[in-house]
Design a protein around this motif. Sequence first.
Motif, PDB file in Angstrom:
ATOM      1  N   ASP A  54       0.808  -1.210   0.000  1.00 26.98           N
ATOM      2  CA  ASP A  54       0.000   0.000   0.000  1.00 26.98           C
ATOM      3  C   ASP A  54       0.846   1.267   0.000  1.00 26.98           C
ATOM      4  O   ASP A  54       0.322   2.379   0.044  1.00 26.98           O
ATOM      5  N   GLY A  55       2.186   1.115  -0.007  1.00 32.35           N
ATOM      6  CA  GLY A  55       3.073   2.273  -0.008  1.00 32.35           C
ATOM      7  C   GLY A  55       3.200   2.944   1.331  1.00 32.35           C
ATOM      8  O   GLY A  55       3.659   4.087   1.433  1.00 32.35           O
ATOM      9  N   ARG A  56       2.830   2.261   2.397  1.00 33.54           N
ATOM     10  CA  ARG A  56       2.873   2.856   3.743  1.00 33.54           C
ATOM     11  C   ARG A  56       4.093   2.406   4.542  1.00 33.54           C
ATOM     12  O   ARG A  56       4.372   2.923   5.612  1.00 33.54           O
ATOM     13  N   ASP A  93       0.478   7.320   3.608  1.00 30.16           N
ATOM     14  CA  ASP A  93       0.002   6.748   2.345  1.00 30.16           C
ATOM     15  C   ASP A  93       1.111   6.885   1.301  1.00 30.16           C
ATOM     16  O   ASP A  93       2.201   7.397   1.578  1.00 30.16           O
ATOM     17  N   ARG A  94       0.822   6.436   0.086  1.00 31.56           N
ATOM     18  CA  ARG A  94       1.839   6.432  -0.968  1.00 31.56           C
ATOM     19  C   ARG A  94       2.303   7.848  -1.318  1.00 31.56           C
ATOM     20  O   ARG A  94       3.490   8.084  -1.538  1.00 31.56           O
TER      21      ARG A  94
END
Length: 462
Positions: free
Chosen positions: A386-388, A444-445
Amino acid sequence: MLLRRSLFRGPLPLLKRARVLSKSFSSALPATEGKKKSKGTDTTVAGTGFRSSAAKEVNLEPVDVAFDEIASAYHRIRGDILRTTCDRSHHLSKALGMDLYVKREYQHESGSFKERGACNALHRLSDEQKKRGVIAASAGNHALALARHGKRMGIPVTVVMPTVAPMTKVMNCREYGAKVVIAGKHIVEAKGHAEQLVDKEGLTYINGYDHPDIIAGAGTVGWEALEQVPDMDAIVVPVGGAGLIAGIAVVMKTLKPDVQVIGVEPKLCASYTAAIEAGEVVDGVTGATLADGLAVPRVGDNAFKTARHRVDKMICVDEGSIALAVLRLCEVEKCVVEGGGATGLAALLENECPELKGKKVVLPLCGGNIDITVLGRVIERGLAADGRLIRFVSTVSDRPGGINGVTKILSEQGASIKEIFHERAWLQSNVYNVQIKCVIEVTDREHGIRVLAHAPPIARGV
């Protein structure tokens, strides 16, 4: 059947017509319905495909499971099986751009939809078979379902589980009183060991995804879903041995043929896709997957025959997508679903079904049995997908305060350091420098992109 055709041509509402049909069929069943005798023996075998010590399995053509069998199963088991909820997910519907209804099959006591088929199959046994007991090879969910209903019905149950079976499922099978045997690297090897015990101990083998009674029981998931969401446009179903999607597809294409039936399986064990490409059931390549309940290297012959002309689309998803789906369900739906149960959502998150935008879609969450340690790993993989969670490498001065510059930037940008590792020996630059490898958590991303943009020029994402 003339009865079937006439009932479905009438002006009655769809599900009302189905109830009339199934009740008519159920009331017409003889006391020995569905029981067949194998050649050369007087031993009764409950349904085509059971293998018992007294009656060797006859080589029969694959069976195309009929709607009438699912209707019969629905009435046979409904007093013993929980009617799971199927409610609209506000957050997932908004995120995916569709009306998404989640059917929570993990609500069953043993944690999966497998209770439906197991209960139906056990009811169909003869008195002698019930007395001797049953055996099955399973990675967990079918074993749990048999153990639970076997205990309730007083039927001895033996389950052979592969070494990759989650420990949670192994322990819970033993708690239900089942005899658990660990053998084989995967389900096929476990099945081979189980079949050796059929003759040795006089047991009846019940295939967890391919026996017609198992498929019929699984099909009741679709029956209930259609009652709960009668105007659905599509249903997205996880696929392992293909018993679940076969049963659901029969229901949908009989009661509401315009419903799109979509199957989803992991790329590391795409046995149904391999069968479609070959035009017949074949042995596929099985890799270790987060969707361990779907890790079946060869789909069922009966399941494939039943499903192949009724399933509209097949999708394969990668491990990152599965992990992300498990994470989303934990965060948004506040439920714990195993990897196999989350594969349908994985396909939707990856936008593999753009044609479903604006449509009413049902998503069976077919199981919730996952080891808590595995869940922790899956969540971390989901955060990375999720790009976290972000990894990067930076070279800084090895003198006091050298790392401070990087940590100050991360702090100013609102990133949290999860891990940091120093590397000196293999660095090829200035001897007074040190390489640091960092894992950071961001919201987040987009936040991650901003953080890396402010990092020192020597930093890079890995």
